[in-house]
Structures are given as C-alpha cells and as structure tokens.
Design a protein around this motif. Structure first.
Motif, short mmCIF file in Angstrom:
data_model
loop_
_atom_site.label_atom_id
_atom_site.label_comp_id
_atom_site.label_asym_id
_atom_site.label_seq_id
_atom_site.Cartn_x
_atom_site.Cartn_y
_atom_site.Cartn_z
N GLY A 1 0.84 -1.20 0.00
CA GLY A 1 0.00 0.00 0.00
C GLY A 1 0.87 1.24 0.00
N ARG A 2 0.33 2.31 0.52
CA ARG A 2 1.04 3.59 0.53
C ARG A 2 0.92 4.21 1.92
NH1 ARG A 2 3.00 6.96 -3.29
NH2 ARG A 2 2.17 5.65 -4.97
N HIS A 3 2.05 4.77 2.37
CA HIS A 3 2.09 5.37 3.70
C HIS A 3 2.94 6.64 3.63
CE1 HIS A 3 1.49 5.43 7.96
NE2 HIS A 3 2.75 5.24 8.27
N THR A 4 2.64 7.61 4.47
CA THR A 4 3.38 8.86 4.52
C THR A 4 4.05 8.99 5.88
OG1 THR A 4 1.86 9.93 2.97
CG2 THR A 4 3.24 11.36 4.31
N LEU A 5 5.35 9.23 5.87
CA LEU A 5 6.11 9.35 7.11
C LEU A 5 7.43 10.04 6.81
CD1 LEU A 5 7.67 5.88 8.06
CD2 LEU A 5 7.15 6.60 5.75
N PRO A 6 8.13 10.53 7.86
CA PRO A 6 9.44 11.15 7.62
C PRO A 6 10.47 10.10 7.19
CG PRO A 6 8.50 11.84 9.72
CD PRO A 6 7.68 10.69 9.25
#
Length: 217
Positions: A188-193
């Motif tokens: 899937g897709r994830h947003t993080l630093p």
C-alpha cells in the motif's frame, strides 16, 4: 509473526546536482554501467546496535528521459546464509551501516531535509504462525484439492485488494510456507518522515493494517 522482508519506494524531483550531492554525502557507490547518468547509485548496510537480523539494500535511479525525477528503493531482508559477502561489508562500512545511512539520506533529501514527510509505496512480507494468527474466512486457503480434467488442483495462495484501504494496506496475499506457517504479504502507501526509524514505523503501520484480517483460532 516475523518480518521476512520490507520494501519502500520513494519518488522525488530535484536538480541533478542535488542528487549527486546526496549520493556523495551518503557514501553510496556508482551503479555499474551508469556512466551516462552520474547519480545512479546503490548501497548495502548491515544492522548496527542490535536492531535486528535484516540488512538494508538501497538504490537511487533516475526516471528514463527525466533525470530530475528519481526513485529511491529501500529493501530490508535477511542476510544470505554463510559468510557475509565482501561487497556487502565494504559498502556497509562506506555508508556507516543502518540506521546511520538513513540519517544521511534524511539530512540530504531534497525539500526540507530531516523534516519533510515522504509518500512511500510499501510492501511487507510476514511469516505467520497459524496457531496465533489465522486468516479470516474470506482469506483462507481452500483446505481440500479439487479435480479438473483428470488433474488435482491445490490452492497455495490467495490475493485480495482492499477498498477502502486498511491503514496503508490496499492489497494482501496469503500463501502457505509449510504446515502451520503462512506467508502474508501486504502492500500500500504510507506517509512518514524519511529517517532512521522508518523501518519500524512502516512495519508497524502495515501490520496494523493487516491485523484485522488475522484472528486467533
């Protein structure tokens, strides 16, 4: 549950000189045959500080015909059996191992170094003990073979897309590894630093997205 492998793909745009600077600062090695595109590069990084058995491979490549657009691939996986290859050890020394190499990449990443969250295409593969985590009925493998035209067909894997996504997970597959053990792959897709803690953060987010589809027997 044991994490078997983890892969993250990150896309970004920046002037070619910014990518060259990132490669140099991180200590990455030039990709073989990449003379025409001088920032295509790779690294291997062995784990340091007791952070686990997985090593990290990374490569940075330009998009064909658009050198300002780059794709960074990070892949954590188990070391092959036997002595660690010299290429891996040498590259790891050059980048400082991991998580140190991720600190370098975070500090030099185009945008707001060390602070900007990045969108990650993530795939995680887990080895799961069926005694602790059995798939919900919709994801279970058919226990009995079926016959078709004189052949016996045994289901060894199933795959499903998930809408809306469960956390970052929009696709999950289940395959039998051996009696009592399954391989569960989720993507899937994830947003993080981008940074030294991203492997643990990605693993946790993907597992949290998968967990609703696994239940104690």
């Amino acid at each position: 549950m044991v994490l078997d492998s983890l892969e993250a793909l990150i896309h970004a745009s920046a002037p070619r000189k910014a990518w060259r600077r990132l490669v140099e600062d991180a200590g990455m090695s030039a990709m073989p045959g990449a003379s025409k595109v001088d920032y295509a590069s790779y690294f291997y990084a062995l784990p340091t500080g007791g952070i686990g058995p997985l090593y990290l491979y990374g490569d940075l490549r330009p998009s064909p015909g658009a050198e300002a657009n780059a794709r960074l691939k990070l892949r954590w996986e188990l070391l092959p059996e036997g002595p660690t290859p010299q290429q891996i050890k040498s590259s790891s020394r050059a980048v400082g191992g991991w998580p140190e190499v991720l600190r370098h990449l975070s500090a030099g990443w185009p945008g707001t170094p060390g602070k900007e969250a990045v969108s990650v295409e993530v795939t995680a593969t887990f080895v799961v003990d069926e005694a602790a985590h059995a798939p919900v009925p919709a994801l279970r493998l058919k226990p009995k073979p079926v016959r078709q035209g004189g052949h016996r067909l045994t289901q060894t894997a199933v795959a499903w897309s998930i809408q809306p996504p469960s956390g970052p997970v929009h696709r999950v597959s289940v395959a039998r590894l051996r009696e009592g053990e399954l391989v569960v792959a989720a993507s899937g897709r994830h947003t993080l630093p981008l940074g030294p803690d991203m492997a643990a953060a990605l693993e946790g987010a993907v597992w949290q997205g998968v967990e609703p589809f696994l239940r104690a027997p």
